[in-house]
Motif scaffolding. Structure first.
Motif, PDB file in Angstrom:
ATOM      1  N   ILE A   3       0.819  -1.210   0.000  1.00 20.97           N
ATOM      2  CA  ILE A   3       0.000   0.000   0.000  1.00 20.97           C
ATOM      3  C   ILE A   3       0.851   1.259   0.000  1.00 20.97           C
ATOM      4  O   ILE A   3       0.375   2.330  -0.312  1.00 20.97           O
ATOM      5  CB  ILE A   3      -0.988   0.033   1.185  1.00 20.97           C
ATOM      6  CG1 ILE A   3      -0.249  -0.078   2.521  1.00 20.97           C
ATOM      7  CG2 ILE A   3      -2.049  -1.037   1.047  1.00 20.97           C
ATOM      8  CD1 ILE A   3      -1.133   0.323   3.692  1.00 20.97           C
ATOM      9  N   PHE A   4       2.123   1.148   0.375  1.00 25.15           N
ATOM     10  CA  PHE A   4       2.995   2.328   0.381  1.00 25.15           C
ATOM     11  C   PHE A   4       3.526   2.672  -1.004  1.00 25.15           C
ATOM     12  O   PHE A   4       4.145   3.690  -1.204  1.00 25.15           O
ATOM     13  CB  PHE A   4       4.162   2.144   1.363  1.00 25.15           C
ATOM     14  CG  PHE A   4       3.711   2.095   2.783  1.00 25.15           C
ATOM     15  CD1 PHE A   4       3.331   3.259   3.448  1.00 25.15           C
ATOM     16  CD2 PHE A   4       3.625   0.892   3.457  1.00 25.15           C
ATOM     17  CE1 PHE A   4       2.888   3.229   4.762  1.00 25.15           C
ATOM     18  CE2 PHE A   4       3.184   0.847   4.778  1.00 25.15           C
ATOM     19  CZ  PHE A   4       2.814   2.008   5.426  1.00 25.15           C
ATOM     20  N   MET A   5       3.314   1.771  -1.949  1.00 29.48           N
ATOM     21  CA  MET A   5       3.796   2.026  -3.304  1.00 29.48           C
ATOM     22  C   MET A   5       2.816   2.939  -4.036  1.00 29.48           C
ATOM     23  O   MET A   5       1.623   2.691  -4.045  1.00 29.48           O
ATOM     24  CB  MET A   5       3.944   0.708  -4.080  1.00 29.48           C
ATOM     25  CG  MET A   5       4.898  -0.281  -3.446  1.00 29.48           C
ATOM     26  SD  MET A   5       6.510   0.431  -3.092  1.00 29.48           S
ATOM     27  CE  MET A   5       7.157   0.512  -4.749  1.00 29.48           C
ATOM     28  N   MET A   6       3.329   3.987  -4.600  1.00 27.41           N
ATOM     29  CA  MET A   6       2.480   4.936  -5.315  1.00 27.41           C
ATOM     30  C   MET A   6       2.829   4.910  -6.803  1.00 27.41           C
ATOM     31  O   MET A   6       2.985   5.951  -7.436  1.00 27.41           O
ATOM     32  CB  MET A   6       2.676   6.344  -4.758  1.00 27.41           C
ATOM     33  CG  MET A   6       2.290   6.494  -3.301  1.00 27.41           C
ATOM     34  SD  MET A   6       0.507   6.442  -3.060  1.00 27.41           S
ATOM     35  CE  MET A   6       0.411   6.271  -1.282  1.00 27.41           C
TER      36      MET A   6
END
Lengths: 53, 250
Positions: A3-6
């Motif tokens: 979820i931290f990957m943008m």
């Protein structure tokens, strides 16, 4: 962790949020520091004045 | 109502009451920012065009909003101080300036980081929105430098108030710059006719962030004005009693 990957914008998004957090913390610390300085100046000043009398 | 305001404007009263208010503003602001950040970063759907890159909006727009609101607070404080000779109003103006400068810096830097992948450039000289926001930063610097250069507080109040009021023309220029001229910068998503053009899952975190930034700004402003009041009142009886409570030997 996923979820931290943008996507390709990870660095842009997280650096923006990081800088914002740092600036807000600096604002708080600056305000506190200034208050402490004024308080300690006042203490010195008032003590000096009282001992003169 | 008026007696309440009069009481609030009295320095010792303000000094006491602000101390009790500041922690609440900090707490509420942090809560709103925590919700807005988590919801904005992880729960709001990605933008169709900008993908996850649009999430920079959650820090950029609130920072830009406060950068201009802080100037309004400063100019209104300066105006009230000039017209009604109210010292607390001058203290508010003086307290708002460094905070406004920080939020302007934030708006500029997050905008730059956002502009790089979207427009292909960190900065564009001559762009009306970017240039007028940069001018805002210089207005804050000018205001602070002018105050710092004048030792006499009353004179510094007056001179800096005039500067703050003259510089206020820049605020509508910033706001309308994207409508009056062609700019790389997109128009307002929130303040447009027909209501905000955003999915509610994107919109609510943004509103929470704006509210949170405003509350944090209020807390920081109260803290700074409190310090300013203490310094300005340094020769008064109440400050003397506050620093050296009765019975304490010199």
């Amino acid at each position: 962790m996923e979820i931290f990957m943008m996507g390709k914008y990870s660095a842009h998004v997280w650096s923006s949020f990081g800088i914002t957090a740092v600036v807000l913390i600096i604002c708080v610390l600056q305000a506190r520091r200034r208050h402490r300085i004024v308080l300690s100046d006042l203490r010195v000043r008032i003590k000096a004045m009282e001992s003169e009398q | 109502m008026w007696s309440f305001l009069h009481k609030l404007a009295s320095p010792p009263h303000f000094y006491g009451i602000s101390a009790r208010m500041i922690p609440w503003f900090y707490a509420a602001g942090l809560l709103a920012v925590a919700y807005g950040s988590v919801a904005g970063l992880f729960y709001a759907p990605a933008d169709e065009e900008m993908n996850d890159g649009f999430r920079i909006i959650y820090v950029h727009v609130p920072a830009a909003f406060i950068s201009m609101s802080a100037y309004m607070v400063m100019a209104i404080g300066a105006g009230i101080g000039l017209i009604w000779r109210m010292k607390l109003a001058h203290a508010v103006a003086a307290g708002a300036a460094p905070l406004g400068a920080w939020f302007t810096f934030l708006a500029l830097i997050t905008g730059s980081i956002w502009g790089r992948p979207m427009w292909g450039t960190w900065w564009e000289w001559g762009d009306p929105r970017l240039t007028s926001e940069l001018l805002l930063l210089f207005l804050y610097f000018g205001y602070m430098a002018l105050r710092a250069a004048i030792d006499d507080t009353a004179k510094a109040d007056k001179a800096s108030a005039v500067l703050a009021l003259v510089g206020a023309v820049n605020i509508p220029i910033i706001h309308f710059s994207v409508e009056w001229w062609t700019s790389l910068h997109q128009g307002s998503t929130l303040l447009k006719s027909g209501g905000p053009a955003m999915h509610p899952d994107m919109l609510y975190p943004l509103l929470a962030m704006i509210l949170g930034f405003a509350l944090l700004f209020a807390a920081l402003l109260l803290a700074r004005v409190r310090t300013e009041v203490l310094h300005r009142e340094r020769r008064t009886r109440w400050v003397r009693d506050l620093i050296m409570p009765a019975g304490e030997a010199a």
